[in-house]
Design a protein around this motif. Structure first.
Motif, PDB file in Angstrom:
ATOM      1  N   TYR A  31      -0.175  -7.915   3.773  1.00 37.46           N
ATOM      2  CA  TYR A  31      -0.640  -7.142   4.915  1.00 37.46           C
ATOM      3  C   TYR A  31       0.518  -6.321   5.445  1.00 37.46           C
ATOM      4  O   TYR A  31       1.577  -6.867   5.764  1.00 37.46           O
ATOM      5  N   CYS A  32       0.329  -5.000   5.519  1.00 35.53           N
ATOM      6  CA  CYS A  32       1.294  -4.162   6.228  1.00 35.53           C
ATOM      7  C   CYS A  32       0.800  -4.035   7.660  1.00 35.53           C
ATOM      8  O   CYS A  32      -0.368  -3.719   7.892  1.00 35.53           O
ATOM      9  N   ILE A  33       1.693  -4.284   8.614  1.00 33.96           N
ATOM     10  CA  ILE A  33       1.278  -4.437  10.007  1.00 33.96           C
ATOM     11  C   ILE A  33       2.107  -3.560  10.946  1.00 33.96           C
ATOM     12  O   ILE A  33       2.312  -3.903  12.109  1.00 33.96           O
ATOM     13  N   GLY A  34       2.583  -2.429  10.456  1.00 36.95           N
ATOM     14  CA  GLY A  34       3.338  -1.527  11.319  1.00 36.95           C
ATOM     15  C   GLY A  34       2.449  -0.825  12.324  1.00 36.95           C
ATOM     16  O   GLY A  34       1.221  -0.825  12.209  1.00 36.95           O
ATOM     17  N   THR A  35       3.074  -0.215  13.318  1.00 39.16           N
ATOM     18  CA  THR A  35       2.334   0.613  14.261  1.00 39.16           C
ATOM     19  C   THR A  35       1.764   1.830  13.534  1.00 39.16           C
ATOM     20  O   THR A  35       2.156   2.144  12.408  1.00 39.16           O
ATOM     21  N   ALA A  36       0.861   2.516  14.202  1.00 35.57           N
ATOM     22  CA  ALA A  36       0.457   3.834  13.718  1.00 35.57           C
ATOM     23  C   ALA A  36       1.693   4.712  13.621  1.00 35.57           C
ATOM     24  O   ALA A  36       2.638   4.571  14.395  1.00 35.57           O
ATOM     25  N   LYS A  37       1.709   5.618  12.658  1.00 36.23           N
ATOM     26  CA  LYS A  37       2.795   6.587  12.474  1.00 36.23           C
ATOM     27  C   LYS A  37       4.129   5.908  12.138  1.00 36.23           C
ATOM     28  O   LYS A  37       5.188   6.440  12.438  1.00 36.23           O
ATOM     29  N   SER A  38       4.058   4.747  11.489  1.00 35.35           N
ATOM     30  CA  SER A  38       5.298   4.070  11.089  1.00 35.35           C
ATOM     31  C   SER A  38       5.446   3.956   9.579  1.00 35.35           C
ATOM     32  O   SER A  38       6.428   3.399   9.096  1.00 35.35           O
ATOM     33  N   GLY A  39       4.462   4.467   8.833  1.00 37.55           N
ATOM     34  CA  GLY A  39       4.552   4.401   7.382  1.00 37.55           C
ATOM     35  C   GLY A  39       3.520   3.517   6.718  1.00 37.55           C
ATOM     36  O   GLY A  39       3.655   3.204   5.536  1.00 37.55           O
ATOM     37  N   THR A  40       2.465   3.129   7.429  1.00 36.00           N
ATOM     38  CA  THR A  40       1.441   2.293   6.799  1.00 36.00           C
ATOM     39  C   THR A  40       0.713   3.045   5.688  1.00 36.00           C
ATOM     40  O   THR A  40       0.356   2.457   4.664  1.00 36.00           O
ATOM     41  N   HIS A  41       0.503   4.354   5.869  1.00 36.47           N
ATOM     42  CA  HIS A  41      -0.051   5.168   4.778  1.00 36.47           C
ATOM     43  C   HIS A  41       0.877   5.144   3.573  1.00 36.47           C
ATOM     44  O   HIS A  41       0.433   5.039   2.416  1.00 36.47           O
ATOM     45  N   SER A  42       2.164   5.267   3.830  1.00 39.38           N
ATOM     46  CA  SER A  42       3.139   5.316   2.740  1.00 39.38           C
ATOM     47  C   SER A  42       3.181   4.009   1.964  1.00 39.38           C
ATOM     48  O   SER A  42       3.301   4.007   0.741  1.00 39.38           O
ATOM     49  N   ILE A  43       3.105   2.882   2.671  1.00 40.61           N
ATOM     50  CA  ILE A  43       3.118   1.588   1.995  1.00 40.61           C
ATOM     51  C   ILE A  43       1.901   1.450   1.094  1.00 40.61           C
ATOM     52  O   ILE A  43       1.999   1.008  -0.060  1.00 40.61           O
ATOM     53  N   GLU A  44       0.728   1.837   1.605  1.00 37.50           N
ATOM     54  CA  GLU A  44      -0.476   1.758   0.773  1.00 37.50           C
ATOM     55  C   GLU A  44      -0.359   2.652  -0.445  1.00 37.50           C
ATOM     56  O   GLU A  44      -0.704   2.258  -1.565  1.00 37.50           O
ATOM     57  N   ALA A  45       0.165   3.873  -0.254  1.00 35.63           N
ATOM     58  CA  ALA A  45       0.274   4.830  -1.351  1.00 35.63           C
ATOM     59  C   ALA A  45       1.362   4.438  -2.343  1.00 35.63           C
ATOM     60  O   ALA A  45       1.328   4.856  -3.504  1.00 35.63           O
ATOM     61  N   LEU A  46       2.328   3.646  -1.883  1.00 38.31           N
ATOM     62  CA  LEU A  46       3.459   3.271  -2.723  1.00 38.31           C
ATOM     63  C   LEU A  46       3.031   2.435  -3.926  1.00 38.31           C
ATOM     64  O   LEU A  46       3.610   2.533  -5.003  1.00 38.31           O
ATOM     65  N   PHE A  47       1.997   1.625  -3.732  1.00 41.56           N
ATOM     66  CA  PHE A  47       1.547   0.740  -4.800  1.00 41.56           C
ATOM     67  C   PHE A  47       0.588   1.488  -5.715  1.00 41.56           C
ATOM     68  O   PHE A  47      -0.357   2.125  -5.267  1.00 41.56           O
ATOM     69  N   SER A  91     -11.123  -8.457  -1.150  1.00 44.52           N
ATOM     70  CA  SER A  91     -10.160  -9.012  -2.111  1.00 44.52           C
ATOM     71  C   SER A  91      -8.997  -8.048  -2.371  1.00 44.52           C
ATOM     72  O   SER A  91      -8.646  -7.744  -3.506  1.00 44.52           O
ATOM     73  N   LEU A  92      -8.374  -7.575  -1.302  1.00 39.67           N
ATOM     74  CA  LEU A  92      -7.300  -6.599  -1.432  1.00 39.67           C
ATOM     75  C   LEU A  92      -5.969  -7.258  -1.787  1.00 39.67           C
ATOM     76  O   LEU A  92      -5.639  -8.319  -1.268  1.00 39.67           O
ATOM     77  N   ASP A  93      -5.230  -6.591  -2.654  1.00 33.04           N
ATOM     78  CA  ASP A  93      -3.835  -6.967  -2.882  1.00 33.04           C
ATOM     79  C   ASP A  93      -2.962  -6.468  -1.734  1.00 33.04           C
ATOM     80  O   ASP A  93      -2.057  -7.172  -1.281  1.00 33.04           O
ATOM     81  N   ILE A  94      -3.230  -5.244  -1.284  1.00 30.92           N
ATOM     82  CA  ILE A  94      -2.453  -4.608  -0.212  1.00 30.92           C
ATOM     83  C   ILE A  94      -3.419  -4.095   0.846  1.00 30.92           C
ATOM     84  O   ILE A  94      -4.211  -3.185   0.593  1.00 30.92           O
ATOM     85  N   ASP A  95      -3.353  -4.665   2.030  1.00 30.51           N
ATOM     86  CA  ASP A  95      -4.148  -4.217   3.173  1.00 30.51           C
ATOM     87  C   ASP A  95      -3.159  -3.648   4.189  1.00 30.51           C
ATOM     88  O   ASP A  95      -2.461  -4.391   4.880  1.00 30.51           O
ATOM     89  N   SER A  96      -3.085  -2.336   4.260  1.00 29.11           N
ATOM     90  CA  SER A  96      -2.078  -1.674   5.093  1.00 29.11           C
ATOM     91  C   SER A  96      -2.754  -0.988   6.268  1.00 29.11           C
ATOM     92  O   SER A  96      -3.493  -0.021   6.081  1.00 29.11           O
ATOM     93  N   SER A  97      -2.495  -1.481   7.479  1.00 32.60           N
ATOM     94  CA  SER A  97      -3.238  -0.966   8.629  1.00 32.60           C
ATOM     95  C   SER A  97      -2.559  -1.330   9.936  1.00 32.60           C
ATOM     96  O   SER A  97      -2.173  -2.477  10.145  1.00 32.60           O
ATOM     97  N   GLN A  98      -2.472  -0.354  10.823  1.00 33.65           N
ATOM     98  CA  GLN A  98      -2.017  -0.622  12.186  1.00 33.65           C
ATOM     99  C   GLN A  98      -2.918  -1.630  12.875  1.00 33.65           C
ATOM    100  O   GLN A  98      -2.476  -2.382  13.763  1.00 33.65           O
ATOM    101  N   LEU A 118       6.421  -5.313   7.906  1.00 36.48           N
ATOM    102  CA  LEU A 118       6.481  -4.580   9.162  1.00 36.48           C
ATOM    103  C   LEU A 118       7.274  -3.302   8.939  1.00 36.48           C
ATOM    104  O   LEU A 118       8.474  -3.345   8.690  1.00 36.48           O
ATOM    105  N   THR A 119       6.594  -2.167   9.003  1.00 32.96           N
ATOM    106  CA  THR A 119       7.289  -0.877   8.974  1.00 32.96           C
ATOM    107  C   THR A 119       7.641  -0.527  10.414  1.00 32.96           C
ATOM    108  O   THR A 119       6.776  -0.550  11.291  1.00 32.96           O
ATOM    109  N   ILE A 120       8.903  -0.213  10.643  1.00 28.65           N
ATOM    110  CA  ILE A 120       9.354   0.046  12.009  1.00 28.65           C
ATOM    111  C   ILE A 120      10.075   1.388  12.064  1.00 28.65           C
ATOM    112  O   ILE A 120      10.963   1.664  11.265  1.00 28.65           O
ATOM    113  N   ARG A 121       9.643   2.202  12.991  1.00 32.76           N
ATOM    114  CA  ARG A 121      10.179   3.554  13.153  1.00 32.76           C
ATOM    115  C   ARG A 121      10.884   3.650  14.501  1.00 32.76           C
ATOM    116  O   ARG A 121      10.420   3.058  15.492  1.00 32.76           O
ATOM    117  N   ASN A 122      11.997   4.372  14.558  1.00 31.23           N
ATOM    118  CA  ASN A 122      12.719   4.418  15.825  1.00 31.23           C
ATOM    119  C   ASN A 122      11.807   4.979  16.919  1.00 31.23           C
ATOM    120  O   ASN A 122      10.971   5.848  16.653  1.00 31.23           O
TER     121      ASN A 122
END
Length: 278
Positions: A31-47, A91-98, A118-122
């Motif tokens: 589970y990717c659990i970053g805030t919105a606009k922290s890279g959750t799209h990028s984590i999902e697309a990375l795989f 049955s997701l391998d990667i569930d990436s969502s704020q 946790l994706t964290i953006r300044n």
């Protein structure tokens, strides 16, 4: 355009009963659990397409459950039952969502083998990006209710140094920044250390091997060229027009400890602008 269409067709196939009948085991459970606009799209697309990944799956239903739980209309047990059924269905391998943040305690409890990123953006860059997103895209009624839940206009009122935000129909700096701090602190405090990987948004590409290792998959499954997905199309530079001393004071008030821990090179808005990414 063709790769995007192909990817959508692959996801549609993976939602069918036949796919889940054949796919008996996960390759990973993240589970990717970053805030919105922290890279959750990028984590999902990375795989790569080898993994069953999705960004904000079933968001409308999830938001309904979040709002119902916040209003006291459903119990912990009902939320847990929904999450178990949803997990079996997707049955997701990667569930990436704020949105996973609002489900965090139940996800940690119900899925002891799952891991969390946790994706964290300044906070300066995050605030700038979220404001740009809000001004450019608006939101449906459900998303607006969720924003109210996060940014608490019932508690925080605009002060003289931020009246431009009020004029533009935006929330207060207290609302935005207290949420940023609450989200990230809660994840760090809730997820066991051995099940949590914290990645700065601007370091996602450079840490792709670490991400693959944490997920227990081959680096060949990682698509580095997709690690900066969903770039914003419009900038409004609104923060440049807000009282800078007031803004920096609010960042320190709400986010100072996390800023020092994860972004020691950023002491001011000017520092953040020099490192600004979208």
């Amino acid at each position: 355009m063709l790769p995007r269409i192909t990817r959508k067709l692959n996801k549609a196939l993976r939602s069918t009963f036949l796919f889940h009948l054949v796919k008996s085991t996960r390759k990973s459970h993240i589970y990717c659990i970053g805030t919105a606009k922290s890279g959750t799209h990028s984590i999902e697309a990375l795989f790569g397409d080898e993994l069953h990944s999705d960004h904000e799956p079933e968001s409308d239903k999830v938001i309904n459950m979040i709002l119902a739980k916040a209003a006291g209309h459903i119990s912990d047990a009902e939320l847990g039952a929904y999450l178990l059924k949803r997990d079996r269905r997707l049955s997701l391998d990667i569930d990436s969502s704020q949105l996973n943040f609002f489900l965090l305690r139940k996800l940690v409890e119900l899925f002891p083998d799952a891991k969390f990123i946790l994706t964290i953006r300044n906070p300066y860059s995050w605030l700038d990006s979220f404001v740009n997103h809000q001004l450019a895209r608006g939101g449906s009624e459900k998303w607006m209710k969720l924003r109210d839940l996060r940014f608490r206009p019932d508690i925080y009122t605009h002060q003289p140094g931020e009246l431009l935000l009020k004029k533009k129909g935006l929330y207060t700096l207290d609302g935005y920044l207290s949420y940023w701090a609450h989200h990230n602190r809660t994840v760090i405090d809730t997820v066991p250390e051995d099940r949590l990987l914290i990645i700065r948004t601007d370091k996602i590409t450079g840490h792709s091997e670490e991400i693959a290792g944490f997920a227990g998959i081959s680096i060949s499954s990682i698509r580095k060229e997709k690690s900066h997905a969903y770039k914003a199309k419009e900038r409004f530079n609104l923060l440049d027009q807000v009282d800078q001393e007031y803004l920096e004071g609010k960042v320190q008030e709400h986010c100072g400890d996390l800023l020092a821990q994860f972004f020691p090179e950023i002491q001011s808005l000017e520092d953040a602008i020099s490192n600004r990414t979208q």
